[in-house]
Scaffold this motif. Sequence first.
Motif, short mmCIF file in Angstrom:
data_model
loop_
_atom_site.label_atom_id
_atom_site.label_comp_id
_atom_site.label_asym_id
_atom_site.label_seq_id
_atom_site.Cartn_x
_atom_site.Cartn_y
_atom_site.Cartn_z
N ASP A 166 122.67 -64.38 13.05
CA ASP A 166 123.45 -65.66 12.68
C ASP A 166 124.67 -64.57 13.82
OD1 ASP A 166 122.13 -67.17 11.01
OD2 ASP A 166 123.19 -66.26 9.74
N ALA A 167 124.90 -63.54 13.63
CA ALA A 167 125.82 -62.52 14.40
C ALA A 167 125.80 -62.77 15.82
CB ALA A 167 126.10 -61.60 14.17
N LEU A 168 125.00 -63.06 16.03
CA LEU A 168 124.60 -62.63 17.58
C LEU A 168 125.09 -64.08 18.25
CD1 LEU A 168 123.29 -61.22 20.44
CD2 LEU A 168 120.64 -62.63 19.75
N ARG A 169 124.42 -64.67 17.79
CA ARG A 169 124.36 -66.00 17.80
C ARG A 169 126.48 -66.75 17.95
NH1 ARG A 169 119.90 -68.08 15.35
NH2 ARG A 169 118.09 -69.35 16.45
N ALA A 170 126.77 -65.67 17.51
CA ALA A 170 128.18 -65.94 16.89
C ALA A 170 129.11 -65.05 18.15
CB ALA A 170 129.05 -65.47 16.30
N GLN A 171 127.81 -64.69 19.10
CA GLN A 171 128.77 -63.78 20.49
C GLN A 171 129.16 -64.81 21.28
OE1 GLN A 171 129.50 -60.55 20.39
NE2 GLN A 171 128.96 -60.59 17.90
N PRO A 172 129.95 -64.44 22.17
CA PRO A 172 130.74 -65.23 23.50
C PRO A 172 129.20 -65.86 24.44
CG PRO A 172 132.11 -63.73 23.32
CD PRO A 172 131.37 -63.77 22.86
N ASP A 173 128.97 -66.61 24.40
CA ASP A 173 127.76 -66.99 25.66
C ASP A 173 127.78 -66.42 26.65
OD1 ASP A 173 127.28 -68.72 23.75
OD2 ASP A 173 127.61 -70.21 24.51
N ASP A 174 128.89 -65.77 27.48
CA ASP A 174 128.60 -65.16 28.70
C ASP A 174 128.65 -63.51 28.65
OD1 ASP A 174 131.18 -64.65 27.65
OD2 ASP A 174 132.71 -64.99 29.26
N VAL A 175 128.70 -63.38 27.84
CA VAL A 175 128.48 -61.55 27.13
C VAL A 175 126.62 -61.31 27.80
CG1 VAL A 175 128.01 -59.83 25.75
CG2 VAL A 175 130.19 -61.21 25.53
N ASP A 176 126.27 -60.35 27.97
CA ASP A 176 124.96 -60.07 28.88
C ASP A 176 124.42 -59.36 27.24
OD1 ASP A 176 122.69 -58.70 30.35
OD2 ASP A 176 123.53 -57.39 28.69
N VAL A 177 123.06 -60.33 27.65
CA VAL A 177 122.55 -60.24 26.54
C VAL A 177 122.27 -58.50 25.85
CG1 VAL A 177 119.95 -59.56 27.11
CG2 VAL A 177 120.51 -60.35 25.05
N TRP A 178 121.99 -57.71 25.46
CA TRP A 178 121.74 -56.30 25.62
C TRP A 178 123.19 -56.01 25.11
CZ3 TRP A 178 117.52 -53.95 24.29
CH2 TRP A 178 117.97 -52.29 23.89
N ASP A 179 124.74 -56.28 25.44
CA ASP A 179 125.96 -55.70 25.17
C ASP A 179 126.00 -57.16 24.15
OD1 ASP A 179 126.16 -54.52 27.33
OD2 ASP A 179 127.02 -55.15 28.60
N ALA A 180 125.57 -58.16 23.72
CA ALA A 180 125.73 -58.88 22.84
C ALA A 180 125.02 -58.12 21.42
CB ALA A 180 125.61 -60.22 22.56
N LEU A 181 123.89 -57.78 22.19
CA LEU A 181 122.75 -56.99 20.88
C LEU A 181 123.59 -55.36 20.20
CD1 LEU A 181 119.54 -57.62 22.52
CD2 LEU A 181 120.31 -58.60 19.68
N VAL A 182 124.11 -55.20 21.21
CA VAL A 182 125.05 -53.74 20.72
C VAL A 182 125.96 -54.22 19.51
CG1 VAL A 182 126.63 -52.44 21.68
CG2 VAL A 182 124.15 -52.43 22.66
N THR A 183 127.09 -55.40 20.25
CA THR A 183 128.56 -55.49 19.56
C THR A 183 127.66 -55.84 18.21
OG1 THR A 183 129.52 -56.48 21.74
CG2 THR A 183 129.59 -56.61 19.33
N THR A 184 126.41 -56.77 17.90
CA THR A 184 126.11 -57.39 16.87
C THR A 184 125.56 -56.59 15.73
OG1 THR A 184 125.48 -59.30 18.03
CG2 THR A 184 124.19 -58.69 15.79
N PHE A 185 124.85 -55.27 16.27
CA PHE A 185 124.65 -54.22 15.32
C PHE A 185 125.73 -53.32 14.93
CE2 PHE A 185 120.57 -55.24 16.33
CZ PHE A 185 119.63 -54.77 15.27
N GLU A 186 127.03 -53.31 15.66
CA GLU A 186 128.07 -52.72 15.79
C GLU A 186 128.50 -53.57 14.25
OE1 GLU A 186 130.20 -50.79 20.16
OE2 GLU A 186 130.41 -53.14 19.49
N GLN A 187 128.33 -55.09 14.01
CA GLN A 187 129.05 -55.79 13.01
C GLN A 187 128.74 -55.70 11.89
OE1 GLN A 187 129.50 -59.61 14.88
NE2 GLN A 187 131.07 -58.60 15.92
N VAL A 188 127.48 -55.69 11.82
CA VAL A 188 126.08 -56.07 11.22
C VAL A 188 125.99 -54.58 10.10
CG1 VAL A 188 124.00 -56.31 10.24
CG2 VAL A 188 126.24 -57.91 12.17
#
Length: 199
Positions: A77-99
């Motif tokens: 859910d947190a990954l899907r909430a990341q902006p679509d234009d963010v690189d997948v790996w960067d989006a995953l790192v941000t997701t883990f930082e949040q969760v």
Amino acid sequence: MAATPAPRLVERSRQAARAEVARTGVALFLERGFDATTMDDVAAAAGISRRTLFRYFGSKEEVALGHLSGLGDELADALRAQPDDVDVWDALVTTFEQVLPTALAADDGAARALSQLVESTAALRAAHADKHRLWIDALTPAVAERLAGSPDPQLAARAVVGTVLACLDAATHEWLCSGDTRDVGELALAALRAVRGTR
């Protein structure tokens, strides 16, 4: 994206009771050993009936690791909430930082003791591996959505998610076996960044 409604009072009460029973069970496992502790022991220590215990947890493994059950869906859910234009790996790192900080929040000594118990108990290692498979199943579709333009989005997504979980395993090993003073969440993020070659 619409906000997820807050759990109703009854559900929040059930979640709190479940968490308290789990803490009681884990304390018994650490004191007596996982194999030497029965579900009846957990029920008695928690002050509930065996029937009630089994409404919360289906097994001793679930008592010990039930707090990880919903983590895959939460990450997806947190990954899907990341902006679509963010690189997948960067989006995953941000997701883990949040969760991760919330998901892993616990007394460091107790968390470390539980991790050591998992490492030393075959049944818990197997149950933990099952949790990992559930996380992979939950996260892979969310990652694949971001890789829709690649030749093999499902394959690539599963490989990326597998790499992420390998980073978590590496972080847990470092946390248990080294003198590093960072918590396991910090180490997990450091491992994720190391694979990407970023700081």
